[in-house]
Motif scaffolding. Structure first.
Motif, PDB file in Angstrom:
ATOM      1  N   ASP A 151       0.821  -1.220   0.000  1.00  0.00           N
ATOM      2  CA  ASP A 151       0.000   0.000   0.000  1.00  0.00           C
ATOM      3  C   ASP A 151       0.853   1.268   0.000  1.00  0.00           C
ATOM      4  O   ASP A 151       0.312   2.377   0.024  1.00  0.00           O
ATOM      5  N   HIS A 152       2.172   1.105  -0.071  1.00  0.00           N
ATOM      6  CA  HIS A 152       3.070   2.254  -0.147  1.00  0.00           C
ATOM      7  C   HIS A 152       3.997   2.195  -1.372  1.00  0.00           C
ATOM      8  O   HIS A 152       4.802   3.100  -1.560  1.00  0.00           O
ATOM      9  N   CYS A 153       3.875   1.110  -2.170  1.00  0.00           N
ATOM     10  CA  CYS A 153       4.791   1.016  -3.321  1.00  0.00           C
ATOM     11  C   CYS A 153       4.239   0.284  -4.544  1.00  0.00           C
ATOM     12  O   CYS A 153       4.874   0.311  -5.593  1.00  0.00           O
ATOM     13  N   TYR A 154       3.082  -0.378  -4.448  1.00  0.00           N
ATOM     14  CA  TYR A 154       2.617  -1.157  -5.602  1.00  0.00           C
ATOM     15  C   TYR A 154       2.209  -0.283  -6.796  1.00  0.00           C
ATOM     16  O   TYR A 154       2.069  -0.795  -7.905  1.00  0.00           O
ATOM     17  N   GLY A 155       2.045   1.017  -6.576  1.00  0.00           N
ATOM     18  CA  GLY A 155       1.718   1.899  -7.714  1.00  0.00           C
ATOM     19  C   GLY A 155       2.942   2.456  -8.422  1.00  0.00           C
ATOM     20  O   GLY A 155       2.824   3.275  -9.336  1.00  0.00           O
ATOM     21  N   ASN A 156       4.150   1.990  -8.040  1.00  0.00           N
ATOM     22  CA  ASN A 156       5.385   2.578  -8.579  1.00  0.00           C
ATOM     23  C   ASN A 156       5.461   2.571 -10.104  1.00  0.00           C
ATOM     24  O   ASN A 156       6.060   3.460 -10.701  1.00  0.00           O
ATOM     25  N   GLN A 157       4.841   1.567 -10.742  1.00  0.00           N
ATOM     26  CA  GLN A 157       5.009   1.488 -12.201  1.00  0.00           C
ATOM     27  C   GLN A 157       4.408   2.716 -12.894  1.00  0.00           C
ATOM     28  O   GLN A 157       4.794   3.052 -14.013  1.00  0.00           O
ATOM     29  N   LEU A 158       3.483   3.408 -12.248  1.00  0.00           N
ATOM     30  CA  LEU A 158       2.866   4.586 -12.862  1.00  0.00           C
ATOM     31  C   LEU A 158       3.729   5.835 -12.723  1.00  0.00           C
ATOM     32  O   LEU A 158       3.416   6.880 -13.298  1.00  0.00           O
ATOM     33  N   VAL A 159       4.800   5.734 -11.958  1.00  0.00           N
ATOM     34  CA  VAL A 159       5.748   6.857 -11.833  1.00  0.00           C
ATOM     35  C   VAL A 159       7.162   6.368 -12.173  1.00  0.00           C
ATOM     36  O   VAL A 159       8.155   6.881 -11.658  1.00  0.00           O
ATOM     37  N   ALA A 160       7.224   5.383 -13.054  1.00  0.00           N
ATOM     38  CA  ALA A 160       8.509   4.732 -13.353  1.00  0.00           C
ATOM     39  C   ALA A 160       9.506   5.673 -14.029  1.00  0.00           C
ATOM     40  O   ALA A 160      10.712   5.401 -14.030  1.00  0.00           O
TER      41      ALA A 160
END
Ligand SMILES: [Zn+2]
Length: 315
Positions: A83-92
């Motif tokens: 919940d603190h890093c799984y969205g990283n691919q959208l700010v790669a």
């Protein structure tokens, strides 16, 4: 297969200091984490992405008016929980930074593991718990995107004309917790659950209490917790009080030979019982015993889900 119902309300975006923004997702329970944005003249720093791509996309859209003139150049993940890093691919495209210990933990718990957890048969209580805690989120379309820079200790980071300090305070909630601070504001990651029960995945509790003291030394006016509403040092003191209570209440029951679930059931949560996610007491008792007894084996994640479900529904 688990399905769940979203408890999330409309996220709130608040400017907590000049150019410093908190993105808060109600209700702060399992998976509904917060993030932060520090804006400088021509670039921004994002503190944490969210649990899945939909949530992260919604946040990035909402931040758009701020990040248009000041694009996100750097992302700091406060720790390895999804919940603190799984969205990283959208700010790669940005520079992604985490502690070395967090980066190792990210490799150990990829989104595919959470997706698989939702498909297990854990019995009535375990299935119901996993559905409520993780059902609202989607993990099957996430491309793990690890940090491209890691650090240990403390590191100052220039964001345009501002300086944000990243400081490792783990192991506490996880192996590699990091706080991010600038004058007057501390983004605590999951060192602080405001109005929610902390969960000690790593520990020991004493190290978490040291992290609370460190935040106190920084004397911020504003504390942006990992979960729950923006607050002040009272939210940090409440975490410390819970951990101190755990350190005093668990040892006598452990010495009396009670099991982890029995100790959890025996404890009177008092005012802490008003916080969300009380069932985390099971994991916290386990962590407190591990701190006392080096031979104690921590329960695995699947057992933890089942035992938290039993506590939540049967106590
Ligand atoms: Zn979290």
């Amino acid at each position: 297969m688990s399905t769940g119902v979203s408890r999330a309300g409309e996220p709130e975006l608040t400017e907590v200091a000049d150019g410093v923004h908190a993105y808060v997702q109600p209700d702060g329970s399992w998976g509904y984490s917060n993030a932060g944005l520090v804006c400088a003249a021509e670039q921004s720093l994002l503190i944490d992405t969210l649990f899945d791509l939909d949530l992260t996309r919604r946040m990035l859209d909402r931040l758009g008016p701020l990040t248009g003139p000041a694009p996100i150049g750097t992302v700091v993940n406060t720790h390895a929980n999804g919940d603190h890093c799984y969205g990283n691919q959208l700010v790669a495209d940005a520079h992604i930074v985490a502690s070395a210990a967090s980066a190792r933990e990210m490799d150990e718990v990829p989104p595919a593991l959470l997706h698989a957890l939702k498909g297990l048969d854990l019995g009535d209580d375990g299935d119901r718990f996993v559905a409520e805690a993780f059902g609202p989120f989607r993990f099957d379309d996430i491309e793990p995107t690890p940090p491209d820079e890691t650090f240990s200790g403390s590191l100052e980071l220039a964001v345009g004309d501002r300086v944000v300090t990243r400081e490792e305070v783990g192991p506490a909630h996880t192996a590699g917790d990091v706080i991010a601070h600038l004058p007057g504001v501390v983004f605590t990651g999951d060192i602080v659950f405001h109005g929610g029960t902390p969960v000690i995945w790593a520990g020991p509790p004493s190290a978490w209490r040291a992290a609370c003291r460190r935040i106190g030394e920084l004397a911020p006016a504003v504390v942006v917790p990992g979960h729950g509403p923006v607050g002040d040092l009272a939210a940090v003191e409440a975490m410390d009080a819970y951990l101190a209570w755990l350190e005093s209440e668990v040892p006598p029951r452990h010495e009396a030979g009670l099991s982890v679930p029995d100790i959890a059931r025996d404890l009177d949560l008092g005012a802490f019982g008003d916080w969300s996610d009380r069932e985390r007491i099971v994991v916290n008792v386990d962590a407190a015993i591990a701190a006392l007894d080096p031979a104690h084996q921590r329960m695995d994640a699947v057992t933890a889900m089942v035992e938290m479900g039993r506590y939540r529904y049967r106590r």
